[in-house]
Design a protein around this motif. Structure first.
Motif, PDB file in Angstrom:
ATOM      1  N   GLU A 127    -120.330  14.878 -49.876  1.00 42.89           N
ATOM      2  CA  GLU A 127    -119.041  14.621 -49.230  1.00 42.89           C
ATOM      3  C   GLU A 127    -118.263  13.542 -49.975  1.00 42.89           C
ATOM      4  O   GLU A 127    -117.054  13.657 -50.163  1.00 42.89           O
ATOM      5  CB  GLU A 127    -119.270  14.191 -47.779  1.00 42.89           C
ATOM      6  CG  GLU A 127    -117.994  13.998 -46.995  1.00 42.89           C
ATOM      7  CD  GLU A 127    -118.266  13.616 -45.552  1.00 42.89           C
ATOM      8  OE1 GLU A 127    -117.554  12.719 -45.049  1.00 42.89           O
ATOM      9  OE2 GLU A 127    -119.181  14.196 -44.947  1.00 42.89           O
ATOM     10  N   ALA A 128    -118.940  12.494 -50.419  1.00 46.10           N
ATOM     11  CA  ALA A 128    -118.281  11.441 -51.190  1.00 46.10           C
ATOM     12  C   ALA A 128    -117.736  11.994 -52.503  1.00 46.10           C
ATOM     13  O   ALA A 128    -116.628  11.636 -52.922  1.00 46.10           O
ATOM     14  CB  ALA A 128    -119.252  10.298 -51.457  1.00 46.10           C
ATOM     15  N   GLU A 130    -116.785  15.073 -53.000  1.00 50.62           N
ATOM     16  CA  GLU A 130    -115.651  15.922 -52.657  1.00 50.62           C
ATOM     17  C   GLU A 130    -114.411  15.076 -52.366  1.00 50.62           C
ATOM     18  O   GLU A 130    -113.306  15.426 -52.803  1.00 50.62           O
ATOM     19  CB  GLU A 130    -116.004  16.774 -51.442  1.00 50.62           C
ATOM     20  CG  GLU A 130    -114.969  17.821 -51.122  1.00 50.62           C
ATOM     21  CD  GLU A 130    -115.420  18.721 -49.994  1.00 50.62           C
ATOM     22  OE1 GLU A 130    -114.646  18.870 -49.037  1.00 50.62           O
ATOM     23  OE2 GLU A 130    -116.539  19.247 -50.084  1.00 50.62           O
ATOM     24  N   GLN A 131    -114.564  13.971 -51.664  1.00 55.36           N
ATOM     25  CA  GLN A 131    -113.439  13.084 -51.389  1.00 55.36           C
ATOM     26  C   GLN A 131    -112.897  12.474 -52.669  1.00 55.36           C
ATOM     27  O   GLN A 131    -111.689  12.339 -52.841  1.00 55.36           O
ATOM     28  CB  GLN A 131    -113.853  11.991 -50.409  1.00 55.36           C
ATOM     29  CG  GLN A 131    -114.077  12.484 -49.008  1.00 55.36           C
ATOM     30  CD  GLN A 131    -114.621  11.402 -48.103  1.00 55.36           C
ATOM     31  OE1 GLN A 131    -114.931  10.293 -48.547  1.00 55.36           O
ATOM     32  NE2 GLN A 131    -114.757  11.727 -46.818  1.00 55.36           N
ATOM     33  N   GLU A 132    -113.787  12.125 -53.582  1.00 59.87           N
ATOM     34  CA  GLU A 132    -113.375  11.583 -54.875  1.00 59.87           C
ATOM     35  C   GLU A 132    -112.576  12.619 -55.664  1.00 59.87           C
ATOM     36  O   GLU A 132    -111.565  12.293 -56.289  1.00 59.87           O
ATOM     37  CB  GLU A 132    -114.612  11.152 -55.659  1.00 59.87           C
ATOM     38  CG  GLU A 132    -114.327  10.471 -56.962  1.00 59.87           C
ATOM     39  CD  GLU A 132    -115.609  10.061 -57.649  1.00 59.87           C
ATOM     40  OE1 GLU A 132    -115.966  10.736 -58.649  1.00 59.87           O
ATOM     41  OE2 GLU A 132    -116.231   9.102 -57.195  1.00 59.87           O
ATOM     42  N   GLN A 134    -110.836  15.111 -54.378  1.00 59.95           N
ATOM     43  CA  GLN A 134    -109.545  15.288 -53.709  1.00 59.95           C
ATOM     44  C   GLN A 134    -108.603  14.139 -54.042  1.00 59.95           C
ATOM     45  O   GLN A 134    -107.408  14.352 -54.247  1.00 59.95           O
ATOM     46  CB  GLN A 134    -109.740  15.412 -52.202  1.00 59.95           C
ATOM     47  CG  GLN A 134    -110.364  16.699 -51.771  1.00 59.95           C
ATOM     48  CD  GLN A 134    -110.678  16.736 -50.282  1.00 59.95           C
ATOM     49  OE1 GLN A 134    -110.540  15.739 -49.590  1.00 59.95           O
ATOM     50  NE2 GLN A 134    -111.112  17.903 -49.798  1.00 59.95           N
ATOM     51  N   ALA A 135    -109.129  12.912 -54.110  1.00 60.91           N
ATOM     52  CA  ALA A 135    -108.303  11.759 -54.483  1.00 60.91           C
ATOM     53  C   ALA A 135    -107.795  11.903 -55.909  1.00 60.91           C
ATOM     54  O   ALA A 135    -106.636  11.590 -56.205  1.00 60.91           O
ATOM     55  CB  ALA A 135    -109.094  10.482 -54.302  1.00 60.91           C
TER      56      ALA A 135
END
Length: 141
Positions: A127-128, A130-132, A134-135
């Motif tokens: 998840e981390a 994936e968030q990275e 997306q950022a």
């Protein structure tokens, strides 16, 4: 037998993290335990390692040291970065390029064998990542 032991968690097969770990394990296993494996075939375990690393590098503090070992001893051992006498006399003679892959395989197998304990850490790591991503995508746009 060690490759098949994690299949005791067969009911977890529906989970993406479990399948991804198992595929990574198989990709590494098919080459590192083949005594006839040639240098070009090491692209297969490297792909398995990179698949694991891209999704789960945050799940264990061993990820970056393993990455460095794989890069130096498995990926770059056949290149001109090392002198000829080291490549032929050390890497080829002692099959050193398999050692980081064996270590990585043991880490992945440990995560598979103790999957219920690792499940939350693996999910948080993915998840981390994936968030990275997306950022980074938002920064590009």
């Amino acid at each position: 037998m060690a490759l098949l032991l994690p299949l005791g968690y067969w009911h977890r097969w529906g989970e993406t993290h479990y399948r991804r770990l198992y595929v990574s394990s198989i990709l590494i296993f098919v080459v590192i335990f083949n005594q006839m494996a040639e240098s070009p075939t090491f692209i297969i375990p490297v792909v398995g390692f990179v698949l694991w690393f891209m999704h789960y590098r945050r799940s264990t503090p061993l990820a970056w040291p393993l990455f460095i070992l794989v890069a130096l001893f498995t990926s770059l051992s056949a290149t001109d970065i090392y002198p000829h006498f080291i490549r032929d006399g050390f890497f080829d003679a002692y099959k050193i390029k398999a050692v980081p892959m064996i270590l990585a395989w043991f880490v992945i197998q440990g995560q598979l064998l103790f999957y219920p304990r690792w499940r939350e850490r693996l999910a948080a790591s993915a998840e981390a990542n994936e968030q990275e991503a997306q950022a980074a995508q938002a920064a590009i746009q």
